[in-house]
Structures are given as C-alpha cells and as structure tokens.
Design a protein around this motif. Structure first.
Motif, PDB file in Angstrom:
ATOM      1  N   VAL A 290       1.323   1.961 -18.121  1.00  0.00           N
ATOM      2  CA  VAL A 290       2.391   1.174 -18.126  1.00  0.00           C
ATOM      3  C   VAL A 290       2.619   0.847 -19.092  1.00  0.00           C
ATOM      4  O   VAL A 290       3.824   1.375 -19.260  1.00  0.00           O
ATOM      5  N   LEU A 291       2.027   0.519 -20.560  1.00  0.00           N
ATOM      6  CA  LEU A 291       2.966   0.750 -21.495  1.00  0.00           C
ATOM      7  C   LEU A 291       4.141   1.686 -22.078  1.00  0.00           C
ATOM      8  O   LEU A 291       5.069   1.459 -22.166  1.00  0.00           O
ATOM      9  N   THR A 292       3.139   2.948 -21.844  1.00  0.00           N
ATOM     10  CA  THR A 292       3.792   4.055 -22.171  1.00  0.00           C
ATOM     11  C   THR A 292       5.552   4.296 -21.960  1.00  0.00           C
ATOM     12  O   THR A 292       6.434   4.437 -22.412  1.00  0.00           O
ATOM     13  N   ALA A 293       5.401   3.786 -19.788  1.00  0.00           N
ATOM     14  CA  ALA A 293       6.373   3.724 -19.186  1.00  0.00           C
ATOM     15  C   ALA A 293       7.404   2.672 -19.414  1.00  0.00           C
ATOM     16  O   ALA A 293       8.108   3.284 -19.347  1.00  0.00           O
ATOM     17  N   LEU A 294       7.354   1.497 -19.282  1.00  0.00           N
ATOM     18  CA  LEU A 294       7.984   0.826 -18.857  1.00  0.00           C
ATOM     19  C   LEU A 294       7.694  -0.303 -19.926  1.00  0.00           C
ATOM     20  O   LEU A 294       8.949  -0.734 -20.683  1.00  0.00           O
ATOM     21  N   LEU A 295       7.194   0.114 -21.348  1.00  0.00           N
ATOM     22  CA  LEU A 295       7.286  -1.071 -22.567  1.00  0.00           C
ATOM     23  C   LEU A 295       8.162   0.154 -23.491  1.00  0.00           C
ATOM     24  O   LEU A 295       9.355  -0.431 -24.432  1.00  0.00           O
ATOM     25  N   HIS A 296       6.943   0.604 -24.143  1.00  0.00           N
ATOM     26  CA  HIS A 296       7.937   1.424 -25.143  1.00  0.00           C
ATOM     27  C   HIS A 296       8.772   2.515 -25.015  1.00  0.00           C
ATOM     28  O   HIS A 296       9.690   2.650 -26.326  1.00  0.00           O
TER      29      HIS A 296
ATOM     30  N   PRO B 253      -1.005  -2.994 -28.538  1.00  0.00           N
ATOM     31  CA  PRO B 253      -0.041  -2.285 -28.079  1.00  0.00           C
ATOM     32  C   PRO B 253       0.437  -0.702 -28.482  1.00  0.00           C
ATOM     33  O   PRO B 253       1.240   0.258 -27.805  1.00  0.00           O
ATOM     34  N   TYR B 254      -0.001  -0.448 -30.026  1.00  0.00           N
ATOM     35  CA  TYR B 254       0.307   0.610 -30.580  1.00  0.00           C
ATOM     36  C   TYR B 254      -0.735   1.439 -30.705  1.00  0.00           C
ATOM     37  O   TYR B 254      -0.195   2.254 -31.575  1.00  0.00           O
ATOM     38  N   HIS B 255      -1.624   1.536 -30.214  1.00  0.00           N
ATOM     39  CA  HIS B 255      -3.088   2.927 -29.949  1.00  0.00           C
ATOM     40  C   HIS B 255      -2.324   3.222 -29.501  1.00  0.00           C
ATOM     41  O   HIS B 255      -2.050   3.513 -28.459  1.00  0.00           O
ATOM     42  N   ARG B 256      -2.532   4.646 -30.198  1.00  0.00           N
ATOM     43  CA  ARG B 256      -2.408   5.935 -29.818  1.00  0.00           C
ATOM     44  C   ARG B 256      -3.819   6.343 -29.185  1.00  0.00           C
ATOM     45  O   ARG B 256      -4.325   7.458 -30.174  1.00  0.00           O
ATOM     46  N   TRP B 257      -3.296   7.028 -27.957  1.00  0.00           N
ATOM     47  CA  TRP B 257      -4.651   7.983 -27.820  1.00  0.00           C
ATOM     48  C   TRP B 257      -4.375   9.131 -26.667  1.00  0.00           C
ATOM     49  O   TRP B 257      -3.629   8.908 -26.069  1.00  0.00           O
ATOM     50  N   THR B 258      -5.190  10.051 -26.266  1.00  0.00           N
ATOM     51  CA  THR B 258      -5.089  11.126 -25.459  1.00  0.00           C
ATOM     52  C   THR B 258      -6.015  11.303 -24.904  1.00  0.00           C
ATOM     53  O   THR B 258      -6.768  11.105 -24.502  1.00  0.00           O
ATOM     54  N   VAL B 259      -5.502  11.023 -23.334  1.00  0.00           N
ATOM     55  CA  VAL B 259      -6.760  11.323 -21.888  1.00  0.00           C
ATOM     56  C   VAL B 259      -7.057  11.838 -21.760  1.00  0.00           C
ATOM     57  O   VAL B 259      -6.949  13.240 -21.635  1.00  0.00           O
ATOM     58  N   ASP B 260      -8.668  11.383 -21.861  1.00  0.00           N
ATOM     59  CA  ASP B 260     -10.001  12.540 -21.092  1.00  0.00           C
ATOM     60  C   ASP B 260     -10.836  11.958 -20.457  1.00  0.00           C
ATOM     61  O   ASP B 260     -11.409  11.272 -20.825  1.00  0.00           O
ATOM     62  N   PRO B 261     -10.580  12.802 -19.825  1.00  0.00           N
ATOM     63  CA  PRO B 261     -11.136  12.128 -18.108  1.00  0.00           C
ATOM     64  C   PRO B 261     -13.101  12.487 -19.153  1.00  0.00           C
ATOM     65  O   PRO B 261     -13.575  11.051 -17.620  1.00  0.00           O
ATOM     66  N   LYS B 262     -13.264  12.989 -19.214  1.00  0.00           N
ATOM     67  CA  LYS B 262     -14.816  13.042 -19.859  1.00  0.00           C
ATOM     68  C   LYS B 262     -15.575  11.838 -20.633  1.00  0.00           C
ATOM     69  O   LYS B 262     -15.886  11.769 -20.342  1.00  0.00           O
TER      70      LYS B 262
ATOM     71  N   LEU C  58      -1.024   7.993 -24.542  1.00  0.00           N
ATOM     72  CA  LEU C  58      -0.283   7.510 -24.346  1.00  0.00           C
ATOM     73  C   LEU C  58      -0.121   6.225 -25.481  1.00  0.00           C
ATOM     74  O   LEU C  58      -1.233   6.552 -26.782  1.00  0.00           O
ATOM     75  N   THR C  59       0.706   5.505 -25.405  1.00  0.00           N
ATOM     76  CA  THR C  59       0.139   4.401 -26.570  1.00  0.00           C
ATOM     77  C   THR C  59      -0.087   3.121 -26.040  1.00  0.00           C
ATOM     78  O   THR C  59       1.560   2.779 -25.076  1.00  0.00           O
ATOM     79  N   GLY C  60      -0.848   2.381 -26.517  1.00  0.00           N
ATOM     80  CA  GLY C  60      -2.087   0.962 -25.895  1.00  0.00           C
ATOM     81  C   GLY C  60      -2.725   1.092 -25.050  1.00  0.00           C
ATOM     82  O   GLY C  60      -2.544   2.403 -24.304  1.00  0.00           O
ATOM     83  N   ARG C  61      -3.684   0.091 -25.225  1.00  0.00           N
ATOM     84  CA  ARG C  61      -4.967   0.370 -24.716  1.00  0.00           C
ATOM     85  C   ARG C  61      -5.594  -0.921 -24.639  1.00  0.00           C
ATOM     86  O   ARG C  61      -5.500  -2.169 -26.050  1.00  0.00           O
ATOM     87  N   ALA C  62      -6.299  -1.053 -23.714  1.00  0.00           N
ATOM     88  CA  ALA C  62      -7.122  -2.380 -23.638  1.00  0.00           C
ATOM     89  C   ALA C  62      -8.164  -2.242 -24.907  1.00  0.00           C
ATOM     90  O   ALA C  62      -8.904  -1.138 -24.830  1.00  0.00           O
ATOM     91  N   VAL C  63      -8.524  -2.876 -25.419  1.00  0.00           N
ATOM     92  CA  VAL C  63      -9.167  -2.746 -26.518  1.00  0.00           C
ATOM     93  C   VAL C  63     -10.673  -3.754 -26.501  1.00  0.00           C
ATOM     94  O   VAL C  63     -11.777  -3.695 -27.392  1.00  0.00           O
ATOM     95  N   GLY C  64     -10.475  -4.981 -25.578  1.00  0.00           N
ATOM     96  CA  GLY C  64     -11.998  -5.983 -25.590  1.00  0.00           C
ATOM     97  C   GLY C  64     -11.687  -7.041 -24.350  1.00  0.00           C
ATOM     98  O   GLY C  64     -10.320  -6.813 -24.160  1.00  0.00           O
ATOM     99  N   THR C  65     -12.139  -7.058 -23.311  1.00  0.00           N
ATOM    100  CA  THR C  65     -12.325  -7.767 -22.151  1.00  0.00           C
ATOM    101  C   THR C  65     -13.432  -8.768 -22.029  1.00  0.00           C
ATOM    102  O   THR C  65     -14.477  -7.893 -22.303  1.00  0.00           O
TER     103      THR C  65
END
Ligand SMILES: [Zn+2]
Length: 437
Positions: free
Chosen positions: A343-349, A390-399, A415-422
């Motif tokens: 969502v961040l990649t598609a709509l924010l960035h 919001p700027y964390h870059r990562w590659t989706v790895d379903p494993k 993707l760019t953006g990730r939750a880092v704490g819940t």
C-alpha cells in the motif's frame, strides 16, 4: 527502532520523537507517546523504557477488516495462532475474521469461541464476522441478532454472494437494528460460473475462461438499491470494477449507508501478472486481477475516499492445493504480511496520498465501516499502536511469512515501507519483524 531495550515485555513505554499519524483525531505531528498499563497517558514517568523512534510513524489501531483464518476446519491452511502471528508481523492490531470456516461461523457459540481463543493467543484483537445465512448456503438467514450479542461486528457469506435479492433485502432490514453492516462479496454466479480470471485480452491470449467486471458491479448496483430501500448498512468487499465505483458514487449522492474496501493486490497488480507468472495459480484471486484501467480507477477511488477501506482478503492455502492447474486451484493469496509495504509503495511513494489520508484507510475507515468506536491516541485509550518505517526497502520472501499460506504474486517484488513494531494493549507483539510471545 534505534534503541535496544533489554526487555520488550516491559509495561510502560516512552516512544520518542515519532511522527504521530492519528486519523481518529486528525493529528499529524512529531511528538512523544507515553504508554502505561495498556493505555496511553499524557506524561512520562521515571520507570518508562524509552524507544527512540525517529524517522518512524506511529499509527493507532491498524485494522484489517477482511481476513480468513480458516479455523475451525482447515487448520492446514491457517489457524487462529498462525493467523494472529501473521497479523502482528504485518503490523495489525485488529482483524475481522470471515466466517467461511468449516463449520461456518453462524451461531453465537462459535463467535464467542473465536473471541476467547484470540484473547488467549493475545497477538491481535479478533473481531469475528458471522454468516448472513445458515451455513452460508444462501437459503435462510442465520441468527444475526444472537451473534451480534455474542460479539460479531458484521455479517457476510464471503466466498459467495448473498444471491437472492429477497434474502439480501431481509438481511439489510435486519441489520438496521444490529449496529453492524452486511458485507457483500458481490458476484453474480450466473455470469462468473467457470471463470478463473478477468475476461479480456490476457484471458483470450492464455485461453483461460474470464469474467467481466459486470458480474461484480451489477450486484453492487442491486445491493446499493436494496440498502436505500431498507436503510440497512452495506459494506462491499474487495471492489474492482469501474461500474461498482459508479454505484458507490450513486450511493453517496443519495446518502445511502454504504462503504467499500479495496485489496492491496488489486491496487498493485493487473491481469498482466497472470501472463507474467505463466498462469501459476499464485495470481488466482476472486475477484480477479483486473486490467490497468480498472486498477487506475480503483486507485483514484481510494485516493478520493469513495473507497474508504483497504483490506487484504488474506486467504491462505496449503502449497499442495495451490500447486494445481489454474482451472482447479483455489482462489486466494496470503496478504497480511505484505499489506503495509504494498500500500505504501502503490499509494504513498507514487505521490498519490498523504500519510495521514492513507493511514485513515487502514484505521478509521474500517472502524467506520464496521460501526466501531476508537478514540485514537488520547489519554485513557487502549494502547494499540503500529510503528512503520516508510522508507524500509525489502523484497518479499514468502518463506519468511508467519502465515501458513506462502502463496503470493508479490513474491520477489521490492517494496518500500514496512511495519517494524506492533503494540497491542500496551504490549509489544512484534518488533523488527519478529513476533513476540
Ligand atoms: Zn470475497
């Protein structure tokens, strides 16, 4: 998070220098957040552990109102524990679970059981949805009133539509007294029968049976009219078709009680992905991935607020089940752990939305659609909070997924953006991607 507390099970926290994005109060400003005994307070205390959150967002009550946790009955796909872990990993503090389990959640005892099991696990708050019709068979209404009193926050036969107009009318009438919506998976089975993807150039090229958008939009129009007739609250699940958006616009001009959601995969991908994946069922979802013009119209609707909710339709399957020919494989992909990044990649960035507007679609939007209250980050409110980089870059790895469902067409996408704490009720359930407890 730059600080490194020794014990993430502490009870009181000072989250420092964070960008507070609170759609419930409209606040977007840098500041500090204080948490004690499960709630927000407005001053620091000496015993608080400090988390330096510079550069991060703090968002209250990240909510996914459309997930399938498969328990009871299909625990090989997912269960309430693995689903709760996936939710915490994805940054969510609340999820609404669809009732198409086995047996179907259509009686108050099952609603009650899901809530209690969710609390035992303690990683995410589970808001159960009850079936609209008994066994979701579309024949007679389920005991919605009794399920509502047991804690159901809405009603849906998701997976199927409530096809009979007379039954949908009765359900919406009933819902006027329940304080929660009827959530419709809008699909005219007469039109969609046998289809596995969107009907268009790509389906012709691949020789796969397709379904036009009108199979969805014709039912959305009907349901909007029924909502106007009865005054009943309607929420349209996973809209994809421009005609559905027209119906929602019409509903808005008439003051109808109608809301709708979009799924991250429909905002990010098109039916080209089916060809790019060489008809691997990892792209098989219902409603299907649509062409670029549909995707753009959907993005516009989320930007304008016509579609006020983003929800994943997290629908995990076992690898062996998805490892089938396209025609036979089940619909659905795992979505909880890629939602924020997608969502961040598609709509924010892409520059389409401000952070506060975008976060409203994942917090305030679902609360309004389900007719649930939450005050936001204010003293005394329950401390449900997500830290997002919001700027964390990562590659989706379903494993790496906590979900048992590893099937996603986002595999390998950067993707760019990730939750880092819940944080749920003042306790951390995830930090830096690792689920706690
Ligand atoms: Zn559905």
């Amino acid at each position: 998070m730059t600080s490194n507390p020794n014990d993430w099970s502490d009870q009181s926290w000072h989250i420092k220098s964070v960008r507070i994005l609170d759609p419930f109060t409209g606040v977007d400003s840098e500041g500090d957040i204080y948490v004690e005994n499960g709630h927000f307070i407005d001053y620091p205390t000496a015993k608080m552990t400090v988390v330096d959150a510079r550069g991060l967002w703090a968002v209250p009550r990240l909510t996914d109102m459309h997930v399938h946790f498969r328990e009871p009955g299909q625990e090989h796909k997912e269960d309430l524990l693995s689903g709760s872990r996936a939710a915490a990993a994805g940054g969510f503090t609340v999820v609404a679970t669809m009732p198409n389990t086995d047996p179907v959640i259509d009686i108050p005892a099952l609603i009650d059981w899901q809530i209690r099991r969710g609390q035992e696990i303690g990683l995410v708050e589970i808001w159960p949805l009850g079936a609209v019709t008994k066994g979701s068979r579309g024949q007679e209404l389920a005991e919605m009133g009794m399920m509502q009193r047991a804690g159901a926050v809405g009603f849906s036969d998701d997976g199927h539509a409530v096809g009979q107009a007379r039954l949908m009318r009765a359900a919406l009438s009933y819902a006027t007294t329940l304080g929660h919506p009827i959530i419709q998976h809008a699909e005219d089975r007469d039109l969609s029968q046998g289809s596995v993807m969107h009907e268009g150039q790509v389906s012709s090229r691949l020789g796969l049976p397709g379904v036009p958008g009108v199979a969805e939009s014709s039912m959305v129009w009907r349901d909007v009219e029924l909502s106007l007739l009865t005054g009943g609250p309607l929420h349209v699940a996973h809209v994809t078709a421009p005609g559905s958006l027209e119906a929602l616009h019409y509903a808005g001009t008439r003051g109808a009680h109608v809301t709708a959601e979009a799924a991250p995969h429909h905002l990010f991908l098109t039916d080209q992905a089916v060809a790019e994946w060489k008809a691997d069922p990892v792209t098989k979802v219902n409603p299907p991935l649509r062409p670029e013009a549909f995707r753009q119209a959907l993005v516009d609707a989320v930007v304008s607020g016509l579609v006020s909710v983003i929800a994943t339709d997290h629908a995990p399957h076992h690898r062996d089940e998805k490892n089938a020919p396209y025609l036979e494989a089940p619909y659905g992909i795992s979505g909880l752990e890629t939602s924020v990044g997608t969502v961040l990649t598609a709509l924010l960035h892409s520059g389409r939305m401000t952070p506060l507007e975008l976060m409203a679609r994942m917090t305030l939007g679902p609360h309004r659609a389900l007719m649930m209250d939450y005050p936001g980050i204010v003293p005394g409110a329950r401390a449900d909070l997500t830290l997002i980089d919001p700027y964390h870059r990562w590659t989706v790895d379903p494993k790496q997924f906590y979900s048992r469902g590893k099937n996603t067409p986002m595999m390998g996408v950067e993707l760019t953006g990730r939750a880092v704490g819940t944080m749920l009720q003042g306790k951390w359930t995830m930090r830096e991607g690792e689920v706690l407890g």
